[in-house]
Design a protein around this motif. Structure first.
Motif, PDB file in Angstrom:
ATOM      1  N   THR A 214      -3.114  -3.890  -8.088  1.00  0.00           N
ATOM      2  CA  THR A 214      -3.466  -5.161  -8.728  1.00  0.00           C
ATOM      3  C   THR A 214      -2.180  -5.775  -9.260  1.00  0.00           C
ATOM      4  O   THR A 214      -1.482  -5.150 -10.045  1.00  0.00           O
ATOM      5  CB  THR A 214      -4.450  -4.960  -9.895  1.00  0.00           C
ATOM      6  OG1 THR A 214      -5.701  -4.504  -9.404  1.00  0.00           O
ATOM      7  CG2 THR A 214      -4.649  -6.256 -10.665  1.00  0.00           C
ATOM      8  N   ARG A 215      -1.903  -6.990  -8.823  1.00  0.00           N
ATOM      9  CA  ARG A 215      -0.717  -7.688  -9.314  1.00  0.00           C
ATOM     10  C   ARG A 215      -1.111  -8.527 -10.515  1.00  0.00           C
ATOM     11  O   ARG A 215      -1.910  -9.454 -10.390  1.00  0.00           O
ATOM     12  CB  ARG A 215      -0.129  -8.570  -8.211  1.00  0.00           C
ATOM     13  CG  ARG A 215       1.156  -9.271  -8.614  1.00  0.00           C
ATOM     14  CD  ARG A 215       1.763 -10.002  -7.429  1.00  0.00           C
ATOM     15  NE  ARG A 215       2.185  -9.093  -6.383  1.00  0.00           N
ATOM     16  CZ  ARG A 215       3.363  -8.487  -6.335  1.00  0.00           C
ATOM     17  NH1 ARG A 215       4.247  -8.701  -7.293  1.00  0.00           N
ATOM     18  NH2 ARG A 215       3.668  -7.688  -5.329  1.00  0.00           N
TER      19      ARG A 215
ATOM     20  N   CYS B  18     -11.145   0.310 -11.147  1.00  0.00           N
ATOM     21  CA  CYS B  18     -10.778   1.275 -10.117  1.00  0.00           C
ATOM     22  C   CYS B  18     -11.994   2.129  -9.800  1.00  0.00           C
ATOM     23  O   CYS B  18     -12.610   2.682 -10.724  1.00  0.00           O
ATOM     24  CB  CYS B  18      -9.620   2.149 -10.574  1.00  0.00           C
ATOM     25  SG  CYS B  18      -9.202   3.465  -9.412  1.00  0.00           S
TER      26      CYS B  18
ATOM     27  N   GLY C 276       0.803  -1.206   0.000  1.00  0.00           N
ATOM     28  CA  GLY C 276       0.000   0.000   0.000  1.00  0.00           C
ATOM     29  C   GLY C 276       0.841   1.263   0.000  1.00  0.00           C
ATOM     30  O   GLY C 276       1.923   1.309   0.604  1.00  0.00           O
TER      31      GLY C 276
ATOM     32  N   THR D 197     -10.707   1.810  -4.394  1.00  0.00           N
ATOM     33  CA  THR D 197     -10.594   0.356  -4.454  1.00  0.00           C
ATOM     34  C   THR D 197     -10.221  -0.096  -5.854  1.00  0.00           C
ATOM     35  O   THR D 197     -10.507   0.598  -6.839  1.00  0.00           O
ATOM     36  CB  THR D 197     -11.901  -0.329  -4.036  1.00  0.00           C
ATOM     37  OG1 THR D 197     -12.941   0.082  -4.929  1.00  0.00           O
ATOM     38  CG2 THR D 197     -12.281   0.037  -2.612  1.00  0.00           C
ATOM     39  N   GLN D 198      -9.567  -1.241  -5.926  1.00  0.00           N
ATOM     40  CA  GLN D 198      -9.168  -1.834  -7.184  1.00  0.00           C
ATOM     41  C   GLN D 198      -9.580  -3.297  -7.214  1.00  0.00           C
ATOM     42  O   GLN D 198      -9.598  -3.963  -6.180  1.00  0.00           O
ATOM     43  CB  GLN D 198      -7.648  -1.739  -7.373  1.00  0.00           C
ATOM     44  CG  GLN D 198      -7.130  -0.351  -7.531  1.00  0.00           C
ATOM     45  CD  GLN D 198      -5.628  -0.341  -7.785  1.00  0.00           C
ATOM     46  OE1 GLN D 198      -4.870   0.343  -7.106  1.00  0.00           O
ATOM     47  NE2 GLN D 198      -5.182  -1.075  -8.800  1.00  0.00           N
ATOM     48  N   ALA D 199      -9.870  -3.783  -8.395  1.00  0.00           N
ATOM     49  CA  ALA D 199     -10.177  -5.201  -8.562  1.00  0.00           C
ATOM     50  C   ALA D 199      -9.699  -5.655  -9.943  1.00  0.00           C
ATOM     51  O   ALA D 199      -9.754  -4.877 -10.907  1.00  0.00           O
ATOM     52  CB  ALA D 199     -11.676  -5.444  -8.435  1.00  0.00           C
ATOM     53  N   PRO D 200      -9.196  -6.891 -10.045  1.00  0.00           N
ATOM     54  CA  PRO D 200      -8.974  -7.829  -8.959  1.00  0.00           C
ATOM     55  C   PRO D 200      -7.722  -7.487  -8.166  1.00  0.00           C
ATOM     56  O   PRO D 200      -6.990  -6.568  -8.532  1.00  0.00           O
ATOM     57  CB  PRO D 200      -8.788  -9.152  -9.704  1.00  0.00           C
ATOM     58  CG  PRO D 200      -8.142  -8.748 -10.995  1.00  0.00           C
ATOM     59  CD  PRO D 200      -8.763  -7.428 -11.359  1.00  0.00           C
ATOM     60  N   THR D 201      -7.494  -8.203  -7.075  1.00  0.00           N
ATOM     61  CA  THR D 201      -6.281  -8.024  -6.278  1.00  0.00           C
ATOM     62  C   THR D 201      -5.077  -8.561  -7.034  1.00  0.00           C
ATOM     63  O   THR D 201      -3.990  -7.980  -7.013  1.00  0.00           O
ATOM     64  CB  THR D 201      -6.415  -8.746  -4.933  1.00  0.00           C
ATOM     65  OG1 THR D 201      -7.557  -8.231  -4.260  1.00  0.00           O
ATOM     66  CG2 THR D 201      -5.184  -8.549  -4.082  1.00  0.00           C
ATOM     67  N   SER D 202      -5.281  -9.698  -7.674  1.00  0.00           N
ATOM     68  CA  SER D 202      -4.223 -10.279  -8.496  1.00  0.00           C
ATOM     69  C   SER D 202      -4.865 -11.100  -9.606  1.00  0.00           C
ATOM     70  O   SER D 202      -6.018 -11.523  -9.493  1.00  0.00           O
ATOM     71  CB  SER D 202      -3.287 -11.145  -7.662  1.00  0.00           C
ATOM     72  OG  SER D 202      -3.975 -12.250  -7.143  1.00  0.00           O
ATOM     73  N   GLN D 203      -4.096 -11.313 -10.665  1.00  0.00           N
ATOM     74  CA  GLN D 203      -4.621 -12.028 -11.827  1.00  0.00           C
ATOM     75  C   GLN D 203      -3.466 -12.625 -12.604  1.00  0.00           C
ATOM     76  O   GLN D 203      -2.447 -11.955 -12.799  1.00  0.00           O
ATOM     77  CB  GLN D 203      -5.417 -11.080 -12.715  1.00  0.00           C
ATOM     78  CG  GLN D 203      -6.059 -11.723 -13.928  1.00  0.00           C
ATOM     79  CD  GLN D 203      -7.282 -12.530 -13.588  1.00  0.00           C
ATOM     80  OE1 GLN D 203      -8.122 -12.113 -12.796  1.00  0.00           O
ATOM     81  NE2 GLN D 203      -7.380 -13.714 -14.161  1.00  0.00           N
TER      82      GLN D 203
ATOM     83  N   PRO E   4      -5.064  -0.108  -3.475  1.00  0.00           N
ATOM     84  CA  PRO E   4      -4.188  -1.151  -2.928  1.00  0.00           C
ATOM     85  C   PRO E   4      -3.354  -1.885  -3.978  1.00  0.00           C
ATOM     86  O   PRO E   4      -2.446  -2.624  -3.625  1.00  0.00           O
ATOM     87  CB  PRO E   4      -5.169  -2.115  -2.267  1.00  0.00           C
ATOM     88  CG  PRO E   4      -6.445  -1.924  -3.012  1.00  0.00           C
ATOM     89  CD  PRO E   4      -6.485  -0.478  -3.405  1.00  0.00           C
TER      90      PRO E   4
END
Lengths: 112, 114
Positions: free
Chosen positions: B109-110, B23, A42, B5-11, B107
């Motif tokens: 997105t990886r 976002c 973060g 907020t962001q989505a997804p956290t990882s992909q 946060p």
């Protein structure tokens, strides 16, 4: 050449030590930001400076516009200060808006 | 929602596939940004939007597109993903695009492109 240079790249300190992280830039800027990136990823903004000095708790940031240099100081360092500290300068883009250009960061580890 | 907020956290994504990173912010900020962070290179601006309905190119826009249909949402699309787009992507917002505005970061997105 990167327009924003930070030093050192990595820094290990003992708990309680006074820490200084430096940022130099090569172009005229509108403002400068210091950011902190936690080990979990973060990113939070610590300071925004256009002149002089700002203080927040144990953190102090200074900027010298003429010398194109800023420093971030941490007094009485603590292991929870361990993070990557990122300097970013605000440049005016061709479209008239302002964008951040980032340094590569300084990784700080504070050992108990 | 509180903040950004962001989505997804990882992909994990196969090369050639289309992907949209989401976002959303609830702070009514006018300006929004997409950055990528790569080891040894730091954060680099991909695209930005100064206000709803407008977008602009940043330092590394190739292979990415964005839209800003409303104030809250700023999706980033990879039309045909390539391995060099493997990175951590951060969305950010600020009250306006002026020089004195603090940016608030999501946060991240990886993304891994194989």
């Amino acid at each position: 050449k990167n327009e924003v240079e930070q030093s050192p790249q990595n820094l290990t300190a003992q708990e309680g030590e006074f820490i200084t992280i430096n940022c130099s830039y090569s172009v005229g800027i509108s403002a400068l930001h210091w950011l902190q990136q936690h080990p979990g990823g973060g990113i939070v903004s610590l300071f925004m400076l256009s002149s002089g000095k700002k203080k927040h708790g144990r953190l102090i940031a200074t900027i010298n516009i003429q010398e194109k240099h800023s420093s971030l100081h941490i007094t009485a360092s603590h292991p929870r200060d361990s993070a990557v500290y990122i300097c970013a300068v605000v440049l005016r883009s061709g479209a008239g808006s302002y964008q951040l250009t980032f340094g590569k960061g300084t990784k700080l580890s504070v050992i108990p | 929602i509180a903040g950004i907020t962001q989505a997804p956290t990882s992909q994990i994504l196969a090369a050639g596939r289309r992907m949209t990173l989401r976002c959303t912010q609830d702070m009514r900020h006018n300006a929004m940004y997409w950055y990528r962070q790569d080891l040894g290179l730091g954060l680099r601006l991909i695209h930005y939007s100064n206000t709803a309905g407008t977008t602009g190119k940043g330092e590394v826009p190739d292979g990415y597109s964005v839209s800003r249909a409303n104030t809250d949402d700023f999706p980033l699309t990879l039309a045909s993903a390539v391995p060099s787009q493997t990175s951590v992507y951060f969305c950010a917002s600020s009250r306006t695009s002026g020089s004195s505005n603090e940016q608030f970061f999501g946060p991240g997105t990886r993304l891994t492109v194989l």
